[in-house]
Design a protein around this motif. Structure first.
Motif, mmCIF file in Angstrom:
data_model
loop_
_atom_site.group_PDB
_atom_site.id
_atom_site.type_symbol
_atom_site.label_atom_id
_atom_site.label_comp_id
_atom_site.label_asym_id
_atom_site.label_seq_id
_atom_site.Cartn_x
_atom_site.Cartn_y
_atom_site.Cartn_z
ATOM 1 N N PRO A 196 0.833 -1.209 0.000
ATOM 2 C CA PRO A 196 0.000 0.000 0.000
ATOM 3 C C PRO A 196 0.869 1.261 0.000
ATOM 4 O O PRO A 196 1.949 1.293 0.599
ATOM 5 N N TRP A 256 1.118 5.365 0.973
ATOM 6 C CA TRP A 256 0.523 6.328 1.883
ATOM 7 C C TRP A 256 1.098 7.714 1.598
ATOM 8 O O TRP A 256 2.167 7.865 1.007
ATOM 9 N N GLN A 314 -4.417 3.830 1.171
ATOM 10 C CA GLN A 314 -5.398 3.105 0.376
ATOM 11 C C GLN A 314 -5.046 1.624 0.376
ATOM 12 O O GLN A 314 -3.916 1.241 0.063
ATOM 13 N N LEU A 315 -6.001 0.780 0.752
ATOM 14 C CA LEU A 315 -5.805 -0.671 0.743
ATOM 15 C C LEU A 315 -6.436 -1.254 -0.513
ATOM 16 O O LEU A 315 -7.619 -1.050 -0.768
#
Length: 412
Positions: free
Chosen positions: A116, A118, A134-135
């Motif tokens: 992920p 960030w 966001q995953l």
């Protein structure tokens, strides 16, 4: 000519002011980064290390490793790249998770997906940080088992001494042959407020699960509106934990099987002893005792952990209300359970699996609980008169009595 002669010195002053502001912005970012990581590590739950740090006026970079103090269950690696401006700093990087004693990468090795990403913004004047993660969706298949996760979003914000997080997780499902569990979407809100070095702190977490479904042959359960909240606070005197659960509604066969709420509180854990335990844990971890066996670790911590109980902790079941319209049963229960914190030298954590040691711990328990509007089927099960409407449960030195009678065997 006089105005022209003033332009060059003015430009020089402006340039020096801008360079000074850049330097101050970079310094403020580095100071807040170090203070925040130190305060988070002071909680005593995780080990934090920052390496490969490169600090400059215009940009900085580094890696942050987070892992449990003991054991090798997981390790989270956060890379960051910071671009400093006069009023704010923009950060971005990757979140890489390793698991197991061999530090296998979760993303890339176990899962065929990239780590992920960030990003965040640090505002120099206010000292606040805002960012998100966001995953990505994922699917894991192993023979008849399959895990499917729809992804999610995580936002965090705050400043020194007060941090907030909000996570929105899309639905996920786990299937194993004919059995299938579906959960979500879910929302998690969390806030962590603390003083320097986490001497005192308060953490509040609220989880809301919109729905869940359990399928298996000849059984289907559907639930919605489940809410779980937790508040943990450490002040000068005690550690207090409060838990509240709202089951929403659980259905089966198009009927309401269960609804209810539970409120529980644990209190009177000695604050100074907890801080001493955390300090001892950090010293053991810093001295390289990561591979200690469970009993050896308990032996090192036993005096500190027993001291946590010196104020006689208590458990308060403030509310337990359960209703089953489908079965025609209900429960209304409240009460308290106390632990005798005197003469702690008689107790042991290392030998807790021995019957005599367990008996010593049980004899420290006293309390009472009341079940109102007792269902007739429960009275029958306990061997009480069928018209019994109130059940009094008394705990004295670990022995349980119901309505002044010894507790009968529950399983025959």
């Amino acid at each position: 000519m006089r105005k022209e002669r003033l332009i060059v010195p003015l430009l020089v002053v402006l340039l020096l002011a801008w360079l000074s502001a850049q330097a101050v912005s970079s310094w403020l970012f580095e100071r807040e980064m170090a203070r925040t990581l130190a305060d988070l590590e002071a909680r005593g739950e995780i080990d934090i290390e920052r390496v490969e740090v490169e600090q400059g006026w215009w940009s900085s970079s580094g890696r942050i490793y987070l892992a449990p103090l003991f054991g090798h269950l997981w390790q989270l690696e956060l890379t960051y790249r910071a671009r400093h401006g006069v009023l704010s700093t923009h950060l971005d990087g990757e979140a890489m998770l390793r698991h197991g004693p061999n530090a296998v990468h979760l993303f890339g090795d176990s899962l065929a997906t990239s780590p992920p990403l960030w990003e965040a913004s640090y505002h120099s004047l206010t000292g606040t940080l805002e960012g998100g993660l966001q995953l990505a969706p994922l699917r894991i298949t192993q023979q008849e088992r399959e895990l499917v996760f729809g992804g999610g979003r995580l936002r965090f914000s705050g400043e020194q001494g007060n941090w907030r997080m909000r996570a929105h997780l899309d639905a996920w499902s786990l299937s194993d042959g004919a059995a299938r569990l579906e959960v979500g979407p879910a929302i998690l809100n969390s806030q962590y407020a603390y003083t320097e070095d986490a001497h005192t702190f308060t953490q509040e977490d609220r989880l809301q699960i919109e729905s869940f479904t359990w399928h298996q042959p000849q059984l289907r359960l559907d639930g919605n509106g489940i809410r779980l909240s937790n508040r943990t606070s450490l002040d000068e005197q005690e550690l207090r934990m409060q838990l509240a659960l709202d089951l929403g509604e659980i259905h089966t066969a198009e009927q309401v099987l269960l609804t209810g709420q539970v409120d529980v509180e644990l209190s009177r854990f000695n604050a100074d002893a907890i801080r001493s335990s955390m300090l001892r844990l950090r010293k053991l971890a810093a001295s390289g005792h990561h591979g200690m066996k469970q009993k050896a670790l308990l032996g090192e911590l036993e005096p500190y952990l027993l001291a946590v109980l010196q104020d006689s902790p208590r458990l308060d079941l403030q509310r337990l209300e359960l209703d089953s319209p489908m079965l025609g049963l209900s429960a209304r229960v409240d009460g308290s359970l106390f632990f005798d914190g005197r003469r702690l030298e008689e107790l042991s954590l290392v030998g807790l699996d021995e019957p005599t040691v367990k008996a010593r711990w049980r004899r420290r328990l006293d309390g009472d609980f009341t079940w109102y509007e007792l269902p007739t089927v429960v009275a029958l099960w306990l061997g009480l008169p069928l018209d019994t409407r109130t059940l009094e449960v008394d705990v004295g030195r670990g022995q349980v009595r119901v309505n002044s009678r010894p507790l009968p065997p529950l399983w025959r």
